[in-house]
Motif scaffolding. Structure first.
Motif, PDB file in Angstrom:
ATOM      1  N   PHE A 193       0.941  -1.156   0.062  1.00 25.65           N
ATOM      2  CA  PHE A 193      -0.093  -0.193   0.021  1.00 25.65           C
ATOM      3  C   PHE A 193       1.029   1.380   0.271  1.00 25.65           C
ATOM      4  CE2 PHE A 193      -2.538  -3.485   1.933  1.00 25.65           C
ATOM      5  CZ  PHE A 193      -3.752  -3.299   1.350  1.00 25.65           C
TER       6      PHE A 193
ATOM      7  N   ASP B 280       1.273   4.034  -1.843  1.00 20.93           N
ATOM      8  CA  ASP B 280       0.556   5.291  -1.989  1.00 20.93           C
ATOM      9  C   ASP B 280       0.097   5.644  -0.592  1.00 20.93           C
ATOM     10  OD1 ASP B 280       1.132   5.247  -4.420  1.00 20.93           O
ATOM     11  OD2 ASP B 280      -1.057   4.640  -5.223  1.00 20.93           O
ATOM     12  N   HIS B 281      -0.448   5.060   0.167  1.00 23.16           N
ATOM     13  CA  HIS B 281      -1.111   5.387   1.443  1.00 23.16           C
ATOM     14  C   HIS B 281       0.077   5.593   2.589  1.00 23.16           C
ATOM     15  CE1 HIS B 281      -5.108   5.016  -0.069  1.00 23.16           C
ATOM     16  NE2 HIS B 281      -5.265   4.028  -0.231  1.00 23.16           N
ATOM     17  N   ARG B 282       0.893   4.785   2.323  1.00 26.72           N
ATOM     18  CA  ARG B 282       2.066   4.619   3.371  1.00 26.72           C
ATOM     19  C   ARG B 282       2.918   5.893   3.245  1.00 26.72           C
ATOM     20  NH1 ARG B 282       1.148   0.172   6.298  1.00 26.72           N
ATOM     21  NH2 ARG B 282       0.577  -1.742   5.464  1.00 26.72           N
TER      22      ARG B 282
ATOM     23  N   ARG C 234       2.235   8.704   1.655  1.00 29.75           N
ATOM     24  CA  ARG C 234       1.644  10.255   1.834  1.00 29.75           C
ATOM     25  C   ARG C 234       2.230  10.957   3.260  1.00 29.75           C
ATOM     26  NH1 ARG C 234      -4.520  12.244   1.258  1.00 29.75           N
ATOM     27  NH2 ARG C 234      -3.973  14.329   1.829  1.00 29.75           N
TER      28      ARG C 234
ATOM     29  N   TYR D 264      -6.249  10.486   7.765  1.00 36.35           N
ATOM     30  CA  TYR D 264      -6.519  10.098   6.080  1.00 36.35           C
ATOM     31  C   TYR D 264      -7.595   9.134   5.918  1.00 36.35           C
ATOM     32  CZ  TYR D 264      -1.831  12.095   5.773  1.00 36.35           C
ATOM     33  OH  TYR D 264      -0.589  12.693   6.052  1.00 36.35           O
TER      34      TYR D 264
ATOM     35  N   GLN E 299      -8.590   6.599   4.080  1.00 38.99           N
ATOM     36  CA  GLN E 299      -7.804   5.788   3.056  1.00 38.99           C
ATOM     37  C   GLN E 299      -8.881   4.801   2.093  1.00 38.99           C
ATOM     38  OE1 GLN E 299      -3.708   5.557   5.080  1.00 38.99           O
ATOM     39  NE2 GLN E 299      -5.095   3.584   4.965  1.00 38.99           N
TER      40      GLN E 299
ATOM     41  N   TRP F 173      -3.960  -4.977   4.987  1.00 42.19           N
ATOM     42  CA  TRP F 173      -3.314  -3.803   5.282  1.00 42.19           C
ATOM     43  C   TRP F 173      -2.307  -4.219   6.606  1.00 42.19           C
ATOM     44  CZ3 TRP F 173      -2.437   1.400   4.010  1.00 42.19           C
ATOM     45  CH2 TRP F 173      -1.914   2.169   4.971  1.00 42.19           C
TER      46      TRP F 173
END
Length: 262
Positions: A11, A13-15, A17, A190, A192, A203
């Motif tokens: 993940f 992109d999420h981690r 940011r 966030y 997500q 996740w």
């Protein structure tokens, strides 16, 4: 506890940011030495080397697997990676920027360590760290409840320490102010959006579930994951997207701290 670099970046992109939201607050112009403490597989450390090409940038991590992956995949003339235990490490006097992204929650005594690092940094140096602040969320609360159940307590008692894993923003602000830093501490949640089958389970497999998987054999780990997936599917219900798939909203709170030593 063994880390899986491939699972950790699933993940990305999420981690990633929060890292860039954190480091955007650092305004150091020409640092001599930059340290990424708890660098993982290294792509974010490389971004620091690209941002400050004249600095010596070091990625430090306790996981040999992470460092091996970083050395193989992340290359820059001013970049190196080393295996380091953060609990015994102290920044060198020329360290002008110290970054720690989503690492401190794994160390029970990290508040004392932060104070020690801040004391060692020279005037003008920057400290920036980010920790997850979601240990009270269903993803973690349900994991603790399941681990403490009659079925799993004999195998998992004491494995999870989520209740006191991190402090509140005010705790970190006080540490930084006491160390003589001009400090900025804040939190962000966030929203997500995850996709796929059992996305919350996927996740946590890369992070929070690691201590449990390290304690269980393959059959028990699969059983625990099945039970956990059923619980979080109710806590985080999916909804259809316009392409015919399923999406899941997974709110994730993060705590940030950035400061410069007076």
């Amino acid at each position: 506890m063994k880390w899986d670099p491939k699972k950790y970046v699933q993940f990305a992109d999420h981690r990633d940011r929060p890292f860039f939201d954190l480091t955007a607050r650092i305004t150091a112009a020409t640092p001599r030495a930059v340290v990424d403490l708890g660098c993982g597989p290294g792509p974010l450390t490389r971004s620091l080397a690209e941002r400050w090409p004249d600095a010596h940038v070091s990625g430090l991590d306790l996981s040999a697997d992470m460092i091996e992956k970083a050395r193989k995949d992340q290359q820059a003339p001013n970049l190196n990676f080393e295996i380091i235990d953060a609990t015994t490490w102290v920044p060198e006097p020329e360290t002008d920027v110290l970054v720690s992204n989503a690492m401190l929650q794994w160390i029970p005594e990290h508040r004392e360590l932060i104070a020690k690092w801040l004391e060692a940094l020279a005037p003008g140096a920057w400290f920036a760290a980010q920790v997850p602040g979601n240990f009270g969320s269903p993803s973690h609360a349900l994991m603790r409840q399941l681990a403490e159940s009659t079925r799993w307590a004999p195998l998992l008692t004491g494995v999870l320490r989520h209740d006191d894993a991190v402090g509140e923003p005010a705790d970190y602000l006080r540490i930084m102010l006491d160390a003589g830093f001009e400090a900025d501490v804040w939190e962000t949640t966030y929203g997500q959006i995850l996709s796929g089958i059992d996305p919350v389970l996927e996740w946590v497999r890369g992070t929070a579930l690691r201590p449990i998987l390290a304690k269980l054999d393959q059959a028990d780990a699969a059983e625990f994951e099945r039970e956990y997936a059923e619980l979080v599917a109710q806590a985080y219900p999916s909804f259809p997207d316009k392409q015919g798939g399923e999406l899941t909203l997974f709110p994730f709170r993060r705590i940030f701290m950035v400061g410069r030593k007076r």
